[in-house]
Design a protein around this motif. Sequence first.
Motif, short mmCIF file in Angstrom:
data_model
loop_
_atom_site.label_atom_id
_atom_site.label_comp_id
_atom_site.label_asym_id
_atom_site.label_seq_id
_atom_site.Cartn_x
_atom_site.Cartn_y
_atom_site.Cartn_z
N TYR A 44 0.84 -1.19 0.00
CA TYR A 44 0.00 0.00 0.00
C TYR A 44 0.88 1.24 0.00
CZ TYR A 44 -3.87 -3.13 0.96
OH TYR A 44 -4.80 -4.13 0.87
N PHE A 45 0.52 2.22 -0.84
CA PHE A 45 1.29 3.44 -0.96
C PHE A 45 1.14 4.30 0.30
CE2 PHE A 45 -0.29 2.92 -5.55
CZ PHE A 45 0.72 2.03 -5.85
N ALA A 46 2.17 5.10 0.58
CA ALA A 46 2.12 6.01 1.72
C ALA A 46 1.03 7.06 1.53
CB ALA A 46 3.47 6.68 1.92
N ARG A 47 0.74 7.41 0.29
CA ARG A 47 -0.37 8.31 -0.03
C ARG A 47 -1.03 7.81 -1.30
NH1 ARG A 47 4.22 11.20 -0.87
NH2 ARG A 47 3.93 12.28 1.11
N SER A 51 -4.68 10.22 -9.69
CA SER A 51 -4.90 10.28 -11.13
C SER A 51 -6.10 9.42 -11.51
CB SER A 51 -3.65 9.79 -11.88
OG SER A 51 -3.33 8.46 -11.51
N GLN A 52 -6.75 9.77 -12.61
CA GLN A 52 -7.87 8.96 -13.09
C GLN A 52 -7.39 7.65 -13.68
OE1 GLN A 52 -11.37 9.69 -12.83
NE2 GLN A 52 -10.35 11.01 -11.32
N GLU A 53 -6.31 7.69 -14.41
CA GLU A 53 -5.75 6.47 -14.99
C GLU A 53 -4.88 5.77 -13.95
OE1 GLU A 53 -2.88 9.78 -15.66
OE2 GLU A 53 -5.04 9.52 -15.96
N PRO A 54 -4.72 4.45 -14.06
CA PRO A 54 -3.86 3.74 -13.10
C PRO A 54 -2.44 4.30 -13.13
CG PRO A 54 -5.17 2.18 -14.38
CD PRO A 54 -5.37 3.53 -15.01
N PRO A 55 -1.80 4.43 -11.98
CA PRO A 55 -0.43 4.95 -11.96
C PRO A 55 0.55 3.92 -12.51
CG PRO A 55 -1.05 4.18 -9.79
CD PRO A 55 -2.29 4.08 -10.64
N MET A 75 -3.21 -3.49 -9.97
CA MET A 75 -3.35 -2.25 -9.24
C MET A 75 -4.51 -2.36 -8.24
SD MET A 75 -0.95 -0.32 -10.33
CE MET A 75 0.09 -1.70 -10.83
N ILE A 76 -4.36 -1.75 -7.08
CA ILE A 76 -5.40 -1.75 -6.05
C ILE A 76 -5.99 -0.35 -5.96
CG2 ILE A 76 -5.89 -2.11 -3.59
CD1 ILE A 76 -3.46 -3.99 -3.53
N GLY A 77 -7.31 -0.26 -6.00
CA GLY A 77 -7.98 1.03 -5.90
C GLY A 77 -8.87 1.29 -7.10
N THR A 78 -9.30 2.52 -7.22
CA THR A 78 -10.17 2.94 -8.31
C THR A 78 -9.69 4.29 -8.84
OG1 THR A 78 -11.68 4.01 -6.73
CG2 THR A 78 -12.19 1.73 -7.38
N ALA A 79 -10.27 4.73 -9.93
CA ALA A 79 -9.88 6.00 -10.55
C ALA A 79 -9.96 7.13 -9.52
CB ALA A 79 -10.79 6.30 -11.73
N ASN A 81 -8.25 7.22 -6.79
CA ASN A 81 -7.88 6.74 -5.45
C ASN A 81 -7.16 5.40 -5.57
OD1 ASN A 81 -7.78 6.76 -2.56
ND2 ASN A 81 -9.55 5.40 -2.51
N TRP A 82 -5.98 5.41 -6.17
CA TRP A 82 -5.17 4.20 -6.29
C TRP A 82 -4.32 4.06 -5.04
CZ3 TRP A 82 -6.89 1.53 -10.25
CH2 TRP A 82 -7.47 2.22 -11.33
N THR A 83 -4.47 2.96 -4.34
CA THR A 83 -3.88 2.83 -3.00
C THR A 83 -2.73 1.84 -2.90
OG1 THR A 83 -5.56 1.19 -2.41
CG2 THR A 83 -6.03 3.50 -1.89
N GLY A 84 -2.50 1.00 -3.91
CA GLY A 84 -1.42 0.04 -3.80
C GLY A 84 -1.34 -0.87 -5.00
N PHE A 85 -0.53 -1.93 -4.89
CA PHE A 85 -0.40 -2.90 -5.97
C PHE A 85 -0.13 -4.28 -5.39
CE2 PHE A 85 3.96 -1.67 -5.18
CZ PHE A 85 4.73 -2.79 -5.46
N TYR A 86 -0.45 -5.28 -6.19
CA TYR A 86 -0.18 -6.68 -5.84
C TYR A 86 0.73 -7.27 -6.90
CZ TYR A 86 -0.89 -11.75 -5.66
OH TYR A 86 -0.69 -13.11 -5.63
#
Length: 226
Positions: A44-47, A51-55, A75-79, A81-86
């Motif tokens: 999970y990202f610190a913040r 962005s609307q598109e996945p980072p 990618m974890i999250g939605t447009a 509000n991307w919060t992390g990755f697996y």
Amino acid sequence: MDYGLQFKNTSDVVTIDSEFSRLMVIASGRYAPTEEGGMGSTTYFARAVTSQEPPLVFVRPGNSALIAGLSSVRMIGTAGNWTGFYVRTYSSATAQPNGRYFVGAFAAQAVAQYGMRLWDGTGKMLFDSGTPNATFTRAFQNWTYVKSDQTDQGLYRNYYSVPFSFPQNEFMLINNFGMTMVSGGTIPRQLYCTWDFSTGTLYAVTVAANNPYAFFLPAVFAKMNA
């Protein structure tokens, strides 16, 4: 540009421009095994990335004494509000997912307590002095076909390689290695990659019931700028 702000470095390269965004590093840190007996990793990202598109997520495996693997990127999250990755290691024969990462987007976020911010004409934040930027360093897709075999399930598996060096400050983009690829049938090709540091080789592996030999997916690298 007709008006606005433009900043060049000592090499006469434009580094800040009020019309165009750069790849900004929103968060960085380490990823490590968290699940599936050490084969899977959720970070999970610190913040959150807004962005609307996945980072874009870039990683660098941490144990260069082993063969590192990568698969099942998600990618974890939605447009907005991307919060992390697996990510998951390729197999039990490759090292557990462990190393450094950074996540970037083509827009800045309000991070600095003081300094400078820059917006474009539509109100999109292009620069924040508390948000470092990243630079793409190289990309290649000149893969060499190595061999094919079959999995225990009878699927065909193709191996491709390219010689590479991996400087300590370089990270590889993993978003495109989370996609499936077109195959010769109705089941898409699954995609994996491994790094063999002992031989200086990057491998890509595709698996499908009908698996073409053609393979042109680019491997993209970048580095964070201080």
